[in-house]
Design an enzyme around this catalytic site. Structure first.
Site, PDB file in Angstrom:
ATOM      1  N   ARG A   1      13.053 -23.678 -25.660  1.00 56.35           N
ATOM      2  CA  ARG A   1      13.502 -22.292 -25.505  1.00 56.35           C
ATOM      3  C   ARG A   1      12.435 -21.459 -24.770  1.00 56.35           C
ATOM      4  O   ARG A   1      12.755 -20.432 -24.194  1.00 56.35           O
ATOM      5  CB  ARG A   1      13.766 -21.661 -26.880  1.00 56.35           C
ATOM      6  CG  ARG A   1      15.012 -22.182 -27.573  1.00 56.35           C
ATOM      7  CD  ARG A   1      15.116 -21.635 -28.998  1.00 56.35           C
ATOM      8  NE  ARG A   1      15.160 -20.188 -29.087  1.00 56.35           N
ATOM      9  CZ  ARG A   1      16.250 -19.448 -28.977  1.00 56.35           C
ATOM     10  NH1 ARG A   1      17.410 -20.033 -28.774  1.00 56.35           N
ATOM     11  NH2 ARG A   1      16.186 -18.145 -29.097  1.00 56.35           N
TER      12      ARG A   1
ATOM     13  N   ARG B   1       4.516 -20.666 -17.686  1.00 59.95           N
ATOM     14  CA  ARG B   1       4.472 -20.190 -16.296  1.00 59.95           C
ATOM     15  C   ARG B   1       3.052 -20.213 -15.739  1.00 59.95           C
ATOM     16  O   ARG B   1       2.112 -19.886 -16.448  1.00 59.95           O
ATOM     17  CB  ARG B   1       5.006 -18.749 -16.217  1.00 59.95           C
ATOM     18  CG  ARG B   1       6.434 -18.630 -16.674  1.00 59.95           C
ATOM     19  CD  ARG B   1       7.123 -17.443 -16.001  1.00 59.95           C
ATOM     20  NE  ARG B   1       8.411 -17.220 -16.631  1.00 59.95           N
ATOM     21  CZ  ARG B   1       8.598 -16.361 -17.619  1.00 59.95           C
ATOM     22  NH1 ARG B   1       7.593 -15.614 -18.059  1.00 59.95           N
ATOM     23  NH2 ARG B   1       9.798 -16.230 -18.159  1.00 59.95           N
TER      24      ARG B   1
ATOM     25  N   ARG C   1      17.482 -21.677 -42.666  1.00 67.15           N
ATOM     26  CA  ARG C   1      16.310 -20.857 -42.930  1.00 67.15           C
ATOM     27  C   ARG C   1      16.812 -19.431 -43.080  1.00 67.15           C
ATOM     28  O   ARG C   1      17.712 -18.986 -42.351  1.00 67.15           O
ATOM     29  CB  ARG C   1      15.325 -20.909 -41.758  1.00 67.15           C
ATOM     30  CG  ARG C   1      14.770 -22.282 -41.471  1.00 67.15           C
ATOM     31  CD  ARG C   1      13.919 -22.848 -42.562  1.00 67.15           C
ATOM     32  NE  ARG C   1      12.644 -22.174 -42.681  1.00 67.15           N
ATOM     33  CZ  ARG C   1      11.759 -22.429 -43.652  1.00 67.15           C
ATOM     34  NH1 ARG C   1      12.028 -23.323 -44.612  1.00 67.15           N
ATOM     35  NH2 ARG C   1      10.597 -21.796 -43.697  1.00 67.15           N
TER      36      ARG C   1
ATOM     37  N   ARG D   1       5.865 -13.016 -37.652  1.00 66.84           N
ATOM     38  CA  ARG D   1       5.699 -11.991 -36.625  1.00 66.84           C
ATOM     39  C   ARG D   1       5.886 -10.605 -37.234  1.00 66.84           C
ATOM     40  O   ARG D   1       6.448 -10.465 -38.321  1.00 66.84           O
ATOM     41  CB  ARG D   1       6.665 -12.203 -35.462  1.00 66.84           C
ATOM     42  CG  ARG D   1       8.129 -12.240 -35.841  1.00 66.84           C
ATOM     43  CD  ARG D   1       9.014 -12.644 -34.643  1.00 66.84           C
ATOM     44  NE  ARG D   1      10.389 -12.867 -35.061  1.00 66.84           N
ATOM     45  CZ  ARG D   1      11.348 -13.308 -34.262  1.00 66.84           C
ATOM     46  NH1 ARG D   1      11.102 -13.565 -32.995  1.00 66.84           N
ATOM     47  NH2 ARG D   1      12.566 -13.499 -34.710  1.00 66.84           N
TER      48      ARG D   1
ATOM     49  N   GLU E   1       7.883 -10.258 -40.916  1.00 69.12           N
ATOM     50  CA  GLU E   1       8.972 -11.236 -41.033  1.00 69.12           C
ATOM     51  C   GLU E   1       8.467 -12.543 -41.653  1.00 69.12           C
ATOM     52  O   GLU E   1       7.519 -13.146 -41.158  1.00 69.12           O
ATOM     53  CB  GLU E   1       9.530 -11.478 -39.625  1.00 69.12           C
ATOM     54  CG  GLU E   1      10.676 -12.435 -39.569  1.00 69.12           C
ATOM     55  CD  GLU E   1      11.302 -12.474 -38.164  1.00 69.12           C
ATOM     56  OE1 GLU E   1      11.279 -11.466 -37.434  1.00 69.12           O
ATOM     57  OE2 GLU E   1      11.825 -13.541 -37.812  1.00 69.12           O
TER      58      GLU E   1
ATOM     59  N   TYR F   1      22.192 -22.901 -33.349  1.00 69.76           N
ATOM     60  CA  TYR F   1      21.217 -21.839 -33.040  1.00 69.76           C
ATOM     61  C   TYR F   1      21.729 -21.149 -31.771  1.00 69.76           C
ATOM     62  O   TYR F   1      21.502 -21.624 -30.673  1.00 69.76           O
ATOM     63  CB  TYR F   1      19.886 -22.549 -32.792  1.00 69.76           C
ATOM     64  CG  TYR F   1      18.608 -21.744 -32.684  1.00 69.76           C
ATOM     65  CD1 TYR F   1      18.587 -20.368 -32.511  1.00 69.76           C
ATOM     66  CD2 TYR F   1      17.383 -22.387 -32.751  1.00 69.76           C
ATOM     67  CE1 TYR F   1      17.390 -19.690 -32.406  1.00 69.76           C
ATOM     68  CE2 TYR F   1      16.181 -21.723 -32.647  1.00 69.76           C
ATOM     69  CZ  TYR F   1      16.184 -20.385 -32.471  1.00 69.76           C
ATOM     70  OH  TYR F   1      14.983 -19.721 -32.363  1.00 69.76           O
TER      71      TYR F   1
ATOM     72  N   ASP G   1      22.240 -17.847 -29.177  1.00 70.96           N
ATOM     73  CA  ASP G   1      21.870 -16.508 -28.734  1.00 70.96           C
ATOM     74  C   ASP G   1      23.148 -15.677 -28.569  1.00 70.96           C
ATOM     75  O   ASP G   1      24.244 -16.216 -28.455  1.00 70.96           O
ATOM     76  CB  ASP G   1      21.119 -16.591 -27.406  1.00 70.96           C
ATOM     77  CG  ASP G   1      19.709 -17.162 -27.589  1.00 70.96           C
ATOM     78  OD1 ASP G   1      19.160 -17.005 -28.694  1.00 70.96           O
ATOM     79  OD2 ASP G   1      19.171 -17.752 -26.643  1.00 70.96           O
TER      80      ASP G   1
END
Ligand code: UDP
Length: 383
Positions: free
Chosen positions: A171, A175, A247, A277, A298, A348, A350
Site C-alpha cells: 500500500r 520514492r 482488528r 499514530r 489511536e 481491506y 479504501d
C-alpha cells in the site's frame, strides 16, 4: 421492486441511489444512530473542528468516474496527505522518499545515488517476497524496516510482520525524489463539510427511506425482493463457522489550546509507544482556523464480539481463510442477498474502491432485473 440495504455506509448508499433513480423503492437500515458508517465525521461542539469520529479518512483515487461521483454531491477541497513518523527520538517524512533517506542516513544523495544506496541496503537474496517482512527487507532494507515498519506493524496487527502478507506493505510507495504525498493517486481531496454530508446527500431521494437505530433481522427479508447486505458476512450466517477476526481501534481523544503536533497524522514507529499514530483533525481542513485542537491517540487491538470491526485479519494460511471460504460457500447458495462492502466481503477496502464496487453492483443488479435474471450474491471476487 423493493430493496433492503443493510448498513448506511458508502456501499448501501451508492447502490440505493442508483436503484432509486430507476424507480425502485429502497429502505436503508443501520444499527447506529447515524449514516456514513466508519467514514462518519462531525463537528466537535467545543472546538468546531471537523472530527473523523472513526479515524482518519482521506479520499484518494485514480478512478475519474468515482472522483466525479463524489464531487457530484459535495464540494471537495484539495488536500494532500503528508504523513510524518517518529522513530527513536527523531521525526521523518513518510512515505519513504529522498528526504527520509538523506535525513535518516545523514547524506545528500541525488535520486540515482539514493536508489543505488537503498539497493545496497536491501536483501537481494529475497527474489519473490511473500511476507510483509520479506517485502520490507527486499525493498528498503533492515534499517528502515526496523525504524518505520516493524514496530508500527506489530502494534497495528498484533503479530510479527513475518506472518503478514506483502500486500499490506505494498500500500505504501517508496520514492527517490522529494515527493512526500502519501498516495500515488491522481485525485485527492477532503470534503469541505465532512464525509457524512456526502452519504446524506446520496441518500436524499424520494424512493429511499433511511431507518437508523435499526438492527437487521432475517425476518425482514420477506418484505423485500432483494437485500444488499453490507454488515459482517459471518454475522449474517449467525457465526455458524465461528467469528471472522478483525482488528478494532480505540481512540483516546484529547482537546488542547492552540496546536498539538502541527500536522494531521504523526505515526509512531517504536513498539514501546503504545499507540500507532496521533491524528490532529483540524489539519484535515487546512482552510479553516481554530483556536483549539482535537487529537486522537489511536490504539489497535483484536476485536471482541462487541467491538467495532475495522480491519479484517485475512492472511494466507491464517484460520480466517478457511472460515471465509465456508461463509462464501453459504453466501453463494443465497438467492435473495448480495454481499457488499468491507464487512460484507471481508476485505481491506479504501473508500474509492468501495464506491467503485457499489456502482458496479448497482449496474449489474439493474441489468439482471431488466433481463429477468437473479441478482448474484457477489459481484466481486472475494477469496
Ligand atoms: N505501516 C507501517 N508504518 C507506518 C505506516 C504504515 O508499518 O508508519 C504499515 C502497517 O502495517 C499498515 C500498512 O503499512 O497496516 C498500511 O498502511 P496505511 O497507512 O495504508 O494504513 P491505514 O491508514 O489504512 O491504517
Amino acid at each position: 421492486m423493493k430493496f433492503l440495504m443493510v448498513g448506511a455506509g458508502f456501499s448501501s448508499a451508492v447502490i440505493a441511489r442508483k436503484l432509486a433513480e430507476q424507480g425502485h423503492q429502497c429502505v436503508v437500515i443501520d444499527q447506529r444512530n447515524h449514516v456514513a458508517g466508519n467514514c462518519y465525521s462531525e463537528r466537535d461542539q467545543d472546538t468546531n473542528v471537523m472530527v473523523h469520529t472513526y479515524g482518519p479518512h482521506i479520499f484518494h483515487t485514480d478512478d475519474k468516474e468515482v472522483w466525479d461521483y463524489v464531487n457530484r454531491w459535495v464540494e471537495f477541497k484539495p488536500y494532500i496527505n503528508r504523513v510524518k513518523t517518529t522513530s527513536q527520538g527523531a521525526v521523518y517524512s513518510l512515505p519513504i522518499n529522498l528526504h527520509t533517506i538523506n535525513q535518516y542516513f545523514g547524506k545528500t544523495l541525488n535520486p540515482t545515488e539514493a536508489k543505488a544506496f537503498i539497493e545496497s541496503q536491501a536483501d537481494t537474496s529475497i527474489t519473490a517476497p511473500q511476507t510483509f517482512e520479506e517485502q520490507a527487507m527486499r525493498f528498503v532494507g533492515k534499517d528502515f524496516y526496523e525504524a518505520f515498519f516493524k514496530g508500527y506493524t506489530q502494534k497495528q496487527w498484533g503479530v510479527h510482520p513475518s506472518t503478514l502478507p506483502a500486500s499490506i506493505l505494498k500500500r505504501l510507495p517508496v520514492r527517490f525524489n522529494y515527493d512526500d504525498n502519501y498516495f500515488n493517486h491522481k485525485y485527492q481531496g477532503m470534503p469541505v463539510n465532512g464525509y457524512t454530508e456526502i452519504v446524506e446527500k446520496i441518500l436524499a431521494h424520494e424512493n429511499i427511506e433511511v431507518k437508523l437505530g435499526t438492527s437487521f433481522d432475517k425476518s425482514m427479508e420477506g418484505e423485500f425482493d432483494h437485500v444488499f447486505y453490507s454488515g459482517p458476512i459471518d454475522a449474517y450466517f449467525e457465526y455458524q463457522h465461528g467469528r471472522l477476526g478483525y482488528r478494532t481501534l480505540d481512540f483516546n481523544q484529547e482537546k488542547h489550546d492552540g496546536d498539538y503536533q502541527g500536522t494531521a497524522v504523526m505515526n509512531y514507529g517504536d513498539v514501546e509507544v503504545p499507540y500507532t499514530r496521533i491524528t490532529e483533525h483540524k489539519y484535515f481542513s487546512p482552510w479553516e482556523e481554530h483556536e483549539k485542537t482535537v487529537i486522537y491517540k489511536e490504539y489497535s487491538r483484536l476485536a471482541e464480539p462487541e467491538d467495532i470491526p475495522y480491519y479484517p485479519i485475512r492472511f494466507a494460511g491464517g484460520e480466517g481463510v478457511e472460515q471465509l471460504a465456508n461463509y462464501v460457500e453459504l453466501a453463494n447458495q443465497q438467492s435473495k442477498v448480495t454481499f457488499v462492502g468491507r464487512l460484507g466481503t471481508y476485505r481491506y477496502l479504501d473508500m474509492d474502491v468501495t464506491i467503485r464496487e457499489a456502482l458496479t453492483v448497482a449496474e449489474k443488479s439493474l441489468s439482471a432485473i431488466e433481463n429477468k435474471e437473479a441478482i448474484a450474491p457477489f459481484y466481486v471476487s472475494v477469496i
